[in-house]
Enzyme design. Sequence first.
Site, mmCIF file in Angstrom:
data_model
loop_
_atom_site.group_PDB
_atom_site.id
_atom_site.type_symbol
_atom_site.label_atom_id
_atom_site.label_comp_id
_atom_site.label_asym_id
_atom_site.label_seq_id
_atom_site.Cartn_x
_atom_site.Cartn_y
_atom_site.Cartn_z
ATOM 1 N N ASP A 1 0.838 -1.199 0.000
ATOM 2 C CA ASP A 1 0.000 0.000 0.000
ATOM 3 C C ASP A 1 0.877 1.254 0.000
ATOM 4 O O ASP A 1 2.064 1.213 0.345
ATOM 5 C CB ASP A 1 -0.923 0.013 1.215
ATOM 6 C CG ASP A 1 -1.991 -1.073 1.155
ATOM 7 O OD1 ASP A 1 -2.274 -1.551 0.039
ATOM 8 O OD2 ASP A 1 -2.519 -1.449 2.225
ATOM 9 N N TYR B 1 7.156 -8.949 7.866
ATOM 10 C CA TYR B 1 6.665 -7.603 8.148
ATOM 11 C C TYR B 1 7.054 -7.176 9.558
ATOM 12 O O TYR B 1 7.287 -8.012 10.444
ATOM 13 C CB TYR B 1 5.131 -7.556 8.062
ATOM 14 C CG TYR B 1 4.554 -7.943 6.720
ATOM 15 C CD1 TYR B 1 4.251 -6.980 5.769
ATOM 16 C CD2 TYR B 1 4.288 -9.279 6.417
ATOM 17 C CE1 TYR B 1 3.696 -7.327 4.549
ATOM 18 C CE2 TYR B 1 3.748 -9.647 5.194
ATOM 19 C CZ TYR B 1 3.446 -8.670 4.270
ATOM 20 O OH TYR B 1 2.910 -9.018 3.057
ATOM 21 N N TYR C 1 -3.474 -10.349 3.785
ATOM 22 C CA TYR C 1 -3.786 -8.953 4.118
ATOM 23 C C TYR C 1 -3.383 -8.723 5.575
ATOM 24 O O TYR C 1 -4.083 -9.137 6.501
ATOM 25 C CB TYR C 1 -5.272 -8.667 3.918
ATOM 26 C CG TYR C 1 -5.713 -8.660 2.469
ATOM 27 C CD1 TYR C 1 -5.437 -7.580 1.639
ATOM 28 C CD2 TYR C 1 -6.418 -9.734 1.930
ATOM 29 C CE1 TYR C 1 -5.847 -7.563 0.319
ATOM 30 C CE2 TYR C 1 -6.830 -9.735 0.607
ATOM 31 C CZ TYR C 1 -6.546 -8.644 -0.197
ATOM 32 O OH TYR C 1 -6.954 -8.634 -1.505
#
Length: 536
Positions: A353, A423, A496
Amino acid sequence: MAAAADVDAEARSILERAAASSFPPLHAIHHLLSVGVCVRCIFRFFGAFSYAAPCLSLTASVLHSFLEEHDDSAKSGSCSCLSKDEAYCSICFGVLLPTCYQDDGVEPLRSVSPIDNVTSIISEAVQREGHQVDEFSLEISLPAVIAANDRAIRLYMKEKYGSANWFDEKIFSQQTMSVKEALRILLVPSVEKQMNVKHGNNSFRIRLTYTHDEGSQKLLRLLPNDRGRKRKTESRDGSSKRGSTDDDKQILSESDAFINKTLEGIQDQDFRSLFQLPPEKVLEPCHLVISCQRSPIYIGGRYLKLSRNVSQSCWIIDDERMGEASVEEIIGENVRAICKGDGYKFHAAGREDIDVRMLGSGRPFLVEVLNVRSIPSATEVQQIADKINDSEKKHVRVRNLKLVGSEIWTMMREGEAEKQKQYAALIWTSRPLTDDDLHNISLIKDMEIVQKTPIRVLHRRSPLERKRIIHWMEIEKISGGSNYYLLHLCTQAGTYIKEFVHGDLGRTHPSVGVMLSCRTEILQLDVTDVKMDFLQ
């Protein structure tokens, strides 16, 4: 009319060789000349093109002079095969015998072959485009009317000489060389010599597109299928009228493949009823357009995105740009400029994003550069990397930038589906986490979750349910912060992460919030590693 004695030695040798072979009788050759067939098409018809075509002095007048010497029918005072009109070949429309003029446009060039002049035009077009060429392939597109006229002449010959002992339709068809192949034989050696490069199956293509609007329009009107006819348009009063010139050209450009297919499906008997045998004389030559095209090249590497206000691709909503820039433009434009390409396409192994940074070893990407003028050297590729990495704004950096083959595209696509991603997420929890909470989270290994398409992307993605794997997680408390933690995790590609943290109103299950039995929000997210065997 040229005297027989004027026929030079080379041309005479070729003509005598043809006359002594299985070439048809001279009166048949003379008849082809009289109906407007050029010398090269005559030799193309009867299997003698390869040795006759290079002879520049073998012209219609020379051939006729030879026929006068050996064939009584050519001595007729009313002979029309050397008529004074400006007709072009009724088959190839002048493609095999192009007419070239000096700058004053009056006197024909005598010192060099017209084919060599066409070659010079091709070479100038390549130079004008600025292409770096080490090898080339030649592509030729001819109007379908040439194939139709070629067939019309063959059927005409069959009607006129089919009962003759020398005429064998099967041999006649087998030995006939196509106009396209004949033109290739003429042009390739000349282009090789002019440009000092070799012809082969190369990524750099020179395309010659010949068109003949008048002939093609007449052919369209003759075809039995409505798709081949001119379109009609309705006027304001409801009456029908023929399309405009622009409409006709559009039809012609769309119809070549259809016309050729239709011609193949027409039986000889029907063809004779539709087309004039022999074809009428041609008073206008073909129009030639030369274009150059190189197959795409690929520059690959890994990128790091260091800004939370830069999208991966150009993002515009209602004519307003979202973010300061895009990874696609920052990398792609620098690559295109060095390669001098017409454009580029940016491909990456996944995406993040706009507010997510891409850190660690970077995300694999490819820039597909279209129709480049120059293949970059290793030094120039490094210059691209240096220019991006030394940019004042420091939005994006690249690693391991290289010129790669097209096969790496497949490798990236295959690896994308199998890769793991790591992440680091800054999260907030509605209650302080205990040591047991932190320990229990760290025990999770290869946990399966189910995610419905997130609410935030439902407007552009199908409502699906996906199963994903969370390979491992760790949570560490941020020193001096209250209820703020750093979540490290490794997941299957396509997970996600934001929704996995807060649950997306129950659309992701389980979520971090569910596992901790408290409200959990994600504040910032970074991709720290894309585990993939690609330009490490």
